[in-house]
Design a protein around this motif. Structure first.
Motif, PDB file in Angstrom:
ATOM      1  N   ASN A 187       0.813  -1.218   0.000  1.00 35.79           N
ATOM      2  CA  ASN A 187       0.000   0.000   0.000  1.00 35.79           C
ATOM      3  C   ASN A 187       0.843   1.264   0.000  1.00 35.79           C
ATOM      4  O   ASN A 187       0.310   2.375   0.098  1.00 35.79           O
ATOM      5  CB  ASN A 187      -0.944   0.007   1.205  1.00 35.79           C
ATOM      6  N   GLY A 188       2.177   1.109  -0.083  1.00 42.95           N
ATOM      7  CA  GLY A 188       3.076   2.248  -0.054  1.00 42.95           C
ATOM      8  C   GLY A 188       3.645   2.476   1.329  1.00 42.95           C
ATOM      9  O   GLY A 188       2.984   2.209   2.339  1.00 42.95           O
ATOM     10  N   GLY A 189       4.876   2.944   1.379  1.00 39.51           N
ATOM     11  CA  GLY A 189       5.521   3.175   2.665  1.00 39.51           C
ATOM     12  C   GLY A 189       5.825   1.877   3.387  1.00 39.51           C
ATOM     13  O   GLY A 189       6.000   0.823   2.760  1.00 39.51           O
ATOM     14  N   GLU A 190       5.890   1.962   4.708  1.00 42.28           N
ATOM     15  CA  GLU A 190       6.168   0.788   5.528  1.00 42.28           C
ATOM     16  C   GLU A 190       5.006   0.523   6.472  1.00 42.28           C
ATOM     17  O   GLU A 190       4.246   1.435   6.822  1.00 42.28           O
ATOM     18  CB  GLU A 190       7.462   0.982   6.322  1.00 42.28           C
ATOM     19  N   LEU A 191       4.886  -0.723   6.866  1.00 41.52           N
ATOM     20  CA  LEU A 191       3.817  -1.116   7.790  1.00 41.52           C
ATOM     21  C   LEU A 191       4.415  -1.974   8.880  1.00 41.52           C
ATOM     22  O   LEU A 191       5.232  -2.865   8.614  1.00 41.52           O
ATOM     23  CB  LEU A 191       2.731  -1.901   7.047  1.00 41.52           C
ATOM     24  N   SER A 192       4.001  -1.718  10.120  1.00 41.41           N
ATOM     25  CA  SER A 192       4.432  -2.521  11.260  1.00 41.41           C
ATOM     26  C   SER A 192       3.300  -3.429  11.715  1.00 41.41           C
ATOM     27  O   SER A 192       2.127  -3.098  11.537  1.00 41.41           O
ATOM     28  CB  SER A 192       4.847  -1.616  12.430  1.00 41.41           C
ATOM     29  N   LEU A 193       3.671  -4.547  12.325  1.00 42.10           N
ATOM     30  CA  LEU A 193       2.657  -5.422  12.894  1.00 42.10           C
ATOM     31  C   LEU A 193       1.820  -4.656  13.909  1.00 42.10           C
ATOM     32  O   LEU A 193       0.602  -4.819  13.975  1.00 42.10           O
ATOM     33  CB  LEU A 193       3.312  -6.640  13.541  1.00 42.10           C
ATOM     34  N   HIS A 194       2.458  -3.782  14.675  1.00 44.70           N
ATOM     35  CA  HIS A 194       1.732  -3.019  15.688  1.00 44.70           C
ATOM     36  C   HIS A 194       0.715  -2.061  15.076  1.00 44.70           C
ATOM     37  O   HIS A 194      -0.248  -1.664  15.745  1.00 44.70           O
ATOM     38  CB  HIS A 194       2.715  -2.234  16.570  1.00 44.70           C
ATOM     39  N   ASP A 195       0.913  -1.690  13.803  1.00 46.94           N
ATOM     40  CA  ASP A 195      -0.058  -0.814  13.135  1.00 46.94           C
ATOM     41  C   ASP A 195      -1.410  -1.498  12.972  1.00 46.94           C
ATOM     42  O   ASP A 195      -2.426  -0.816  12.761  1.00 46.94           O
ATOM     43  CB  ASP A 195       0.451  -0.394  11.752  1.00 46.94           C
ATOM     44  N   ILE A 218      -3.185  -7.086   2.217  1.00 40.97           N
ATOM     45  CA  ILE A 218      -1.914  -6.383   2.416  1.00 40.97           C
ATOM     46  C   ILE A 218      -0.755  -7.313   2.090  1.00 40.97           C
ATOM     47  O   ILE A 218      -0.694  -8.441   2.589  1.00 40.97           O
ATOM     48  CB  ILE A 218      -1.787  -5.902   3.869  1.00 40.97           C
ATOM     49  N   GLY A 219       0.169  -6.827   1.259  1.00 41.45           N
ATOM     50  CA  GLY A 219       1.392  -7.561   0.966  1.00 41.45           C
ATOM     51  C   GLY A 219       2.581  -6.865   1.595  1.00 41.45           C
ATOM     52  O   GLY A 219       2.683  -5.635   1.545  1.00 41.45           O
ATOM     53  N   LEU A 220       3.486  -7.631   2.210  1.00 38.47           N
ATOM     54  CA  LEU A 220       4.689  -7.071   2.820  1.00 38.47           C
ATOM     55  C   LEU A 220       5.910  -7.738   2.213  1.00 38.47           C
ATOM     56  O   LEU A 220       5.965  -8.964   2.096  1.00 38.47           O
ATOM     57  CB  LEU A 220       4.681  -7.281   4.335  1.00 38.47           C
ATOM     58  N   SER A 221       6.881  -6.924   1.812  1.00 44.24           N
ATOM     59  CA  SER A 221       8.104  -7.439   1.205  1.00 44.24           C
ATOM     60  C   SER A 221       9.112  -7.747   2.293  1.00 44.24           C
ATOM     61  O   SER A 221       9.666  -6.841   2.931  1.00 44.24           O
ATOM     62  CB  SER A 221       8.674  -6.399   0.219  1.00 44.24           C
ATOM     63  N   GLY A 222       9.340  -9.023   2.539  1.00 47.30           N
ATOM     64  CA  GLY A 222      10.117  -9.454   3.695  1.00 47.30           C
ATOM     65  C   GLY A 222      11.615  -9.312   3.537  1.00 47.30           C
ATOM     66  O   GLY A 222      12.230  -9.990   2.723  1.00 47.30           O
ATOM     67  N   ASP A 223      12.209  -8.427   4.300  1.00 44.46           N
ATOM     68  CA  ASP A 223      13.658  -8.306   4.368  1.00 44.46           C
ATOM     69  C   ASP A 223      14.221  -9.508   5.141  1.00 44.46           C
ATOM     70  O   ASP A 223      13.681  -9.897   6.172  1.00 44.46           O
ATOM     71  CB  ASP A 223      14.008  -7.001   5.090  1.00 44.46           C
ATOM     72  N   HIS A 224      15.322 -10.086   4.642  1.00 44.76           N
ATOM     73  CA  HIS A 224      15.833 -11.313   5.260  1.00 44.76           C
ATOM     74  C   HIS A 224      16.258 -11.101   6.712  1.00 44.76           C
ATOM     75  O   HIS A 224      16.072 -11.989   7.557  1.00 44.76           O
ATOM     76  CB  HIS A 224      17.011 -11.867   4.445  1.00 44.76           C
TER      77      HIS A 224
END
Length: 219
Positions: free
Chosen positions: A73-81, A150-156
């Motif tokens: 959705n743009g930007g970053e998203l946290s689980l806490h969000d 929601i899709g999240l691009s997982g950093d290793h």
């Protein structure tokens, strides 16, 4: 007699699923949670999740580490969000030929079955293949199932930091070339509005089972 390739693939998927769940439960015990009972652990090692295939309840609920990743959705998203809502979460990748599209199609069915209650549930797909699954790619992929997903691009580094919370396993088979596959655990995780893991469902759990659990919690 030669064992068909598809049978080996099925055996590998099941093995990854149970290995991930066992790792999750062991990690919880090391962190001091009473977690699942010895009986539940025995069921998982035997290949049975719950007496009627209804999923494994994490009791008491297990706190999860917060993480932040680039969002579709743009930007970053946290689980806490996402606190204040229930979260159905799955780890996978967009080039996945079977498990991932099947699970996201199941998410779509769950949302449809929940009706108006679905507004209190976030459906999240976390990619374990960030080199190919950029936020733009994830946006097209998850929206092909439902615009609200929601899709999240997982950093290793982030995935390594949180994998013990979920019993997550994944392996990128880059020796296969540009169209490489990824072996990954296939469980669905249900997180409560306080950010705690409360249920783990195996791949193939009946859609109505997950919907029923959510309806009960949302009532």
């Amino acid at each position: 007699m030669r064992v068909p390739r598809i049978m080996w693939a099925g055996i590998a998927i099941v093995a990854l699923m149970w290995a991930g769940l066992i790792a999750l439960l062991v990690a919880q015990r090391m962190q001091g949670s009473t977690g699942p009972t010895d009986s539940q652990l025995a069921d998982i090692r035997a290949g049975t999740i719950g007496p009627n295939g209804e999923g494994t309840r994490i009791d008491p609920p297990a706190p999860l580490k917060n993480f932040t990743l680039p969002s579709s959705n743009g930007g970053e998203l946290s689980l806490h969000d996402l606190r204040g809502k229930y979260v159905l979460l799955f780890f996978g990748y967009t080039h996945c030929p079977d498990l991932c599209p099947t699970t996201l199609a199941q998410f779509r069915q769950i949302k449809q079955q929940l009706g108006s209650k679905a507004k209190d549930v976030s459906f999240v797909f976390v990619s374990v293949d960030p080199d190919r699954d950029t936020p733009a790619v994830l946006r097209r992929y998850v929206r092909s199932f439902d615009p609200s997903f929601i899709g999240l691009s997982g950093d290793h580094k982030v995935l390594d930091a949180i994998k013990s919370d979920y019993g997550l396993y994944y392996q990128l088979n880059k020796d296969e070339g540009a169209n490489y596959t990824v072996n990954h655990s296939s469980s669905i995780y249900l997180i409560d509005p306080d950010g705690r893991l409360i249920m783990v469902y195996s791949y193939g759990t009946n859609t109505e089972v997950i919907t029923r659990d959510l309806e009960r919690m949302l009532s």
